[in-house]
Structures are given as C-alpha cells and as structure tokens.
Scaffold this active site. Sequence first.
Site, short mmCIF file in Angstrom:
data_model
loop_
_atom_site.label_atom_id
_atom_site.label_comp_id
_atom_site.label_asym_id
_atom_site.label_seq_id
_atom_site.Cartn_x
_atom_site.Cartn_y
_atom_site.Cartn_z
N SER A 3 24.56 5.71 46.05
CA SER A 3 25.87 5.71 45.36
C SER A 3 26.95 6.50 46.07
CB SER A 3 25.70 6.23 43.94
OG SER A 3 25.07 5.26 43.14
N GLY A 32 23.56 10.08 45.74
CA GLY A 32 23.08 8.71 45.83
C GLY A 32 21.57 8.67 45.76
N ALA A 49 15.98 -5.63 42.57
CA ALA A 49 16.19 -7.07 42.73
C ALA A 49 17.47 -7.33 43.53
CB ALA A 49 16.29 -7.75 41.37
N TYR A 89 28.36 6.25 33.24
CA TYR A 89 28.17 5.84 34.63
C TYR A 89 27.52 4.46 34.70
CZ TYR A 89 27.03 6.46 39.58
OH TYR A 89 26.95 6.34 40.94
N SER A 90 28.15 3.56 35.44
CA SER A 90 27.65 2.19 35.56
C SER A 90 27.97 1.63 36.93
CB SER A 90 28.28 1.29 34.48
OG SER A 90 27.96 -0.07 34.72
#
Length: 374
Positions: free
Chosen positions: A81, A310, A153, A177-178
């Site tokens: 991230s 991240g 995935a 957070y998304s």
Amino acid sequence: MPTLRTVLSIPVLVALLLTPTAPGATPAAGFSDTVLPLLVSEGGAPAAALLAQDRHGTRRAWRYADAGRGIARADHFRAGSVTKTFVATVVLQLAAEHRLSLSDTVEQHLPGLLPRLRAGTRHSGEESRITLRDLLTHTSGIADFTDATQGLAPLTPLQAVRIALTLPSGRAGHHSYSSTNYVLLGMVIRQVTGRSYAAEAQRRIIAPLGLTGTSFPGSRRSLPSPHGRAYAADGSDVTELDPRVAGAAGELVSTLDDLDRFYAALLGGDLLPPRRLREMLDTRAAQGAYGLGLYPARLPCGLTVWGHNGRIAGGYVRVAATADGGRVLTFRVNTDAKTDPRLERALLAAEFCPRTWQNERAGNGDPEPGHSFE
C-alpha cells in the site's frame, strides 16, 4: 527469547550513544537499529532491514535475519500500500495542473460505474456523489475488495470495483480504509490522461527522481534482481506473485533507498506545489486518521511523522518521515505475518525521539501500543 526490557537495557543504549564515529565512516548504530532485531527475535519475521537518512545525505543501513533467510539493502521487494502515496501524488499533480478537481465526483470521470447507493448510505436513491477527495481520504464508504479476495486473486480494476460493490457499504464521510478507493483513482488517472497510473507515476515521479529500483510490474510475477525471498504467515514461499492482486492499491515494487528518496522529495516539496502538499497533510476529512495518500503517527516525544505502510503477500514495509522530509526511515520484513504493533511504534520512537526513548528505557517502561494501518 529476549524480551524488550532485556535487549533495550540501559548499558546497551549508553554504549550506542557514546560510540564515536570517525569522519567518513558508517554512522554508529542508533536506537532504531537496536530495536530492529526484535522484529525477528520477538516478531517472528525471517529477516528485517532498515535504511535511515537525513537531509545531509547521512545514511544508516542495518539488517538482521535468521540463518539462511536474509534480505539485503539493495533488494527489490513488493511495497504493497505504499503504492497509494504514489497514486495520490499523481492525482494531486493533475489537480495542480487543473486537469481535475478533488471535488469532482467519480461519476464525472467514470460515468455509470458506481450504482445508486443503498439505503442508509449518503443520499439513498440518488446518483453517487462520491468525490475524488473521498477516495483519497478513504471516506467514500465503498467496501474494500480485498475483504473478499484476501489479496490473493488477480483482478482487473473493473472486477475489483464490482466485487467491492457486492460487499456491505461503510458510512460515507467516516474514515474506513479501503483499497477499492485507490483502484478507482487509478481508473480516473487513465480517464483523465489517457495513460495508466503506472505510466503517469513513471513519467512524473520515478524517472525525475531517478528511482531506478522502483517499478509497476503489471502482471509480471517475478521480482527484479537482486531480491530475497518472501514468506507467508505459515512460512510458505510466496516470492512469485501476480501484482494484479492489488493493482493501483498496492502493485509497486521498490527498494529501501528509493522509498527513502521518494518520501524525502515529496515532503520536501519537490513533487507538489505548497498548496497541494498542505492538502496532502490535511487529515480533517478523515477525522485525523489519514491525509491524502499519507497518514500521521504521533510519537511519545510529541513529534508527528508522516508516511505509509504496505502489507502484501510475503512482506511488510513501513516508511516514516518528518513533515519536511528532512529525516526518513524505511524498514521492512520479508513476511506478511502480523506482529505486536508495539514493535513498530518502538522502532519509530527510537529513531525519531532518541532522548525520549532513552528516558523511557531508563524507566524500564514498555513501548506504548501503536496504531497500524494496512
């Protein structure tokens, strides 16, 4: 297994403080270098490494590892991230060029992508009014697609958004957070510029700063050389990974040197005009939790550092810097297993608040629990 109190004893700290450094020599170990081994001995990581630098170019690089599973300073690794800070910087540059506005709605740039909102969210029955600022600050209320995929995935951006829209929505205007928010921002960048977020980041950030170890691998599963191994929480080797599991929310591959250089340049004002950099550090929309692609951490000495973390299959990285970019620390471990969040907070406090850290160790206090963002 050593405890925090044992490893961070006063004799060790005093010795570190009094160790002389000859001109031109590698700087003496700092407090953060003392905490780093705990990520392995107590946190359970196969290996850990850090690189700290200040505005004078002084650097300290340290690593600690279990036998046979080490990582090196020059290694390439997946930054997860941390990608979000790069994407946010591109969006803010486009805003500075008046090619978009942060108050623009997603509907303006990606018409018809987001459906009418369900009852109980924002304006029930009306077209979505989610703005680019909502995406940047994680206040859109859109669910995180990785809640369904667990980051395993490979997906197209459209597939990621569609999965997110099948999940329960959050409360609009409230920080949640998304990663879906940044997938959408990647789509907006393409719509506005005609080029991918990766191409824009390469042109605007990576090339100008000379970040030769940083890339957006697309669908390439292998890491550039040199690189170490990456391990899942169960110990399995997950070095090979399709970056499309994260896309614009976490695709980036980088190095310790490059991440230090990027955050120093960003916070030092080299990538954004002053107004846009101030916006990036404004956390009011997210109730103090998040700015625009950056988040703050207040340390025990009262200093607030800025950066991002991240976590992606096989690794965790954390970058923190002073608000002016004058001092930066990046550390990483080669596992995605979660450890005691106090260890991360302890490392940051030891790096940026050495006197406070010394006083706390003198009192044999344990590090305060920290706040960790994924």
